[in-house]
Motif scaffolding. Structure first.
Motif, PDB file in Angstrom:
ATOM      1  N   SER A  35       0.831  -1.208   0.000  1.00 42.59           N
ATOM      2  CA  SER A  35       0.000   0.000   0.000  1.00 42.59           C
ATOM      3  C   SER A  35       0.864   1.257   0.000  1.00 42.59           C
ATOM      4  O   SER A  35       0.510   2.270  -0.624  1.00 42.59           O
ATOM      5  CB  SER A  35      -0.959   0.003   1.201  1.00 42.59           C
ATOM      6  OG  SER A  35      -0.244  -0.008   2.423  1.00 42.59           O
ATOM      7  N   ALA A  36       2.016   1.201   0.672  1.00 44.03           N
ATOM      8  CA  ALA A  36       2.921   2.349   0.681  1.00 44.03           C
ATOM      9  C   ALA A  36       3.500   2.598  -0.705  1.00 44.03           C
ATOM     10  O   ALA A  36       3.602   3.751  -1.156  1.00 44.03           O
ATOM     11  CB  ALA A  36       4.038   2.131   1.695  1.00 44.03           C
ATOM     12  N   VAL A  37       3.880   1.528  -1.392  1.00 41.38           N
ATOM     13  CA  VAL A  37       4.412   1.658  -2.751  1.00 41.38           C
ATOM     14  C   VAL A  37       3.326   2.158  -3.697  1.00 41.38           C
ATOM     15  O   VAL A  37       3.567   3.028  -4.539  1.00 41.38           O
ATOM     16  CB  VAL A  37       4.989   0.316  -3.238  1.00 41.38           C
ATOM     17  CG1 VAL A  37       5.333   0.359  -4.719  1.00 41.38           C
ATOM     18  CG2 VAL A  37       6.222  -0.050  -2.414  1.00 41.38           C
ATOM     19  N   GLU A  38       2.125   1.633  -3.552  1.00 41.44           N
ATOM     20  CA  GLU A  38       1.006   2.071  -4.389  1.00 41.44           C
ATOM     21  C   GLU A  38       0.696   3.551  -4.156  1.00 41.44           C
ATOM     22  O   GLU A  38       0.444   4.297  -5.106  1.00 41.44           O
ATOM     23  CB  GLU A  38      -0.218   1.208  -4.110  1.00 41.44           C
ATOM     24  CG  GLU A  38      -1.515   1.717  -4.725  1.00 41.44           C
ATOM     25  CD  GLU A  38      -1.445   1.837  -6.248  1.00 41.44           C
ATOM     26  OE1 GLU A  38      -2.167   2.697  -6.791  1.00 41.44           O
ATOM     27  OE2 GLU A  38      -0.693   1.081  -6.874  1.00 41.44           O
ATOM     28  N   HIS A  39       0.710   3.961  -2.906  1.00 39.32           N
ATOM     29  CA  HIS A  39       0.453   5.366  -2.576  1.00 39.32           C
ATOM     30  C   HIS A  39       1.492   6.266  -3.248  1.00 39.32           C
ATOM     31  O   HIS A  39       1.163   7.310  -3.826  1.00 39.32           O
ATOM     32  CB  HIS A  39       0.485   5.556  -1.057  1.00 39.32           C
ATOM     33  CG  HIS A  39       0.258   6.961  -0.611  1.00 39.32           C
ATOM     34  ND1 HIS A  39      -0.988   7.559  -0.635  1.00 39.32           N
ATOM     35  CD2 HIS A  39       1.115   7.909  -0.129  1.00 39.32           C
ATOM     36  CE1 HIS A  39      -0.904   8.797  -0.185  1.00 39.32           C
ATOM     37  NE2 HIS A  39       0.369   9.036   0.121  1.00 39.32           N
ATOM     38  N   CYS A  40       2.742   5.851  -3.205  1.00 42.51           N
ATOM     39  CA  CYS A  40       3.824   6.614  -3.820  1.00 42.51           C
ATOM     40  C   CYS A  40       3.660   6.647  -5.337  1.00 42.51           C
ATOM     41  O   CYS A  40       3.780   7.714  -5.961  1.00 42.51           O
ATOM     42  CB  CYS A  40       5.165   6.002  -3.431  1.00 42.51           C
ATOM     43  SG  CYS A  40       6.590   6.886  -4.076  1.00 42.51           S
ATOM     44  N   ALA A  41       3.386   5.498  -5.943  1.00 42.22           N
ATOM     45  CA  ALA A  41       3.215   5.439  -7.400  1.00 42.22           C
ATOM     46  C   ALA A  41       2.062   6.311  -7.860  1.00 42.22           C
ATOM     47  O   ALA A  41       2.158   6.981  -8.902  1.00 42.22           O
ATOM     48  CB  ALA A  41       2.998   3.989  -7.833  1.00 42.22           C
ATOM     49  N   SER A  42       0.978   6.324  -7.088  1.00 46.03           N
ATOM     50  CA  SER A  42      -0.177   7.129  -7.483  1.00 46.03           C
ATOM     51  C   SER A  42       0.146   8.614  -7.499  1.00 46.03           C
ATOM     52  O   SER A  42      -0.376   9.375  -8.323  1.00 46.03           O
ATOM     53  CB  SER A  42      -1.363   6.848  -6.547  1.00 46.03           C
ATOM     54  OG  SER A  42      -1.099   7.308  -5.234  1.00 46.03           O
TER      55      SER A  42
END
Length: 262
Positions: free
Chosen positions: A192-199
């Motif tokens: 979720s942290a990586v997804e948040h950053c990618a978004s």
């Protein structure tokens, strides 16, 4: 059946996930893996549909660095063969470091030696709290020369002197304080942290992010003199005058989404 040592998945948004796929060997890197990873990154660099690149490892580790079997093989190399191998790994690190796309290191577990060098080459590094890091080269009578430019840039020469010479392991919290990691989360929060950053990266101008990376490379370790200021002026004029730069400003003023989000 032969196992592919590097996996690639690109989602519909243009987020490419590159996975070191040698979980049973803690994603250690041999010559085949290095060549395949370099080729994969070079392909992504030229693919305009790719917006963000995530680098990670399968299983419980990010990468244990050099593969021990490959190191055993290298023990009998001539100086010319050793140079060729070093050039191969140097090309890998430089390709990742200069990739014209934003890069995120997703670190589920330990990153040692060359693996930690890969982390230092990424724009953003997010690691699980249980991850460990080390540069153990001196225990083998060698030095982390290929990773050093990127690691020293990330953690500074003072910290590098300690960890290059001591070869001791340090945890994710220490890695964040040193600057090798940007964010530390629990393992179950990593995706979720990586997804948040990618978004966040996906809403930015692709060419602007590329130019921002080039700007940092331009000013890094340079004197604050007239030549640097002129280069900075040239950089901003070029970006602002570009099609993407003009579109971004117009979209802001017109209170609409820029065309790269359509």
């Amino acid at each position: 059946m032969h196992q592919t040592t590097v996996l690639l998945h690109v989602d519909p948004r243009g987020v490419a996930t590159v996975t070191l796929n040698r979980a049973e060997l803690h994603n250690a890197i041999d010559d085949e893996t290095a060549s395949l990873l370099t080729a994969t990154l070079e392909t992504l660099a030229d693919d305009d549909s790719v917006r963000v690149v995530v680098l990670t490892g399968s299983g419980i580790s990010f990468s244990a660095g050099h593969d021990s079997d490959w190191m055993r093989h290298m023990a009998s190399f001539s100086e010319a063969q050793l140079r060729h191998h070093a050039q191969q790994l140097s090309r890998l690190l430089r390709t990742l470091d200069t990739l014209p796309k934003p890069t995120i290191a997703r670190i589920p577990g330990s990153a040692f030696g060359l693996g930690a060098g890969l982390v230092a080459c990424c724009d953003i590094a997010i690691g699980a709290s249980e991850a460990l890091f080390s540069f153990s080269d001196v225990k083998l009578g060698v030095i982390p020369a290929l990773s050093a430019p990127y690691v020293v840039r990330a953690i500074g020469p003072r910290a590098a002197r300690r960890y290059f010479v001591s070869a001791e392991r340090f945890n994710a919290g220490k890695a964040k304080r040193l600057g090798l990691l940007h964010q530390v989360v629990e393992l179950d929060e990593l995706d979720s942290a990586v997804e948040h950053c990618a978004s966040h990266l996906l809403i930015n101008g692709p060419n602007a992010m590329r130019a921002a990376k080039q700007l940092i490379a331009l000013i890094d370790s340079r004197e604050l003199d007239d030549d640097l200021f002129e280069d900075a002026i040239d950089a901003i004029v070029k970006v602002r005058a570009s099609e993407e730069g003009r579109e971004g400003i117009h979209a802001f003023l017109e209170q609409r989404k820029p065309n790269w989000l359509d």
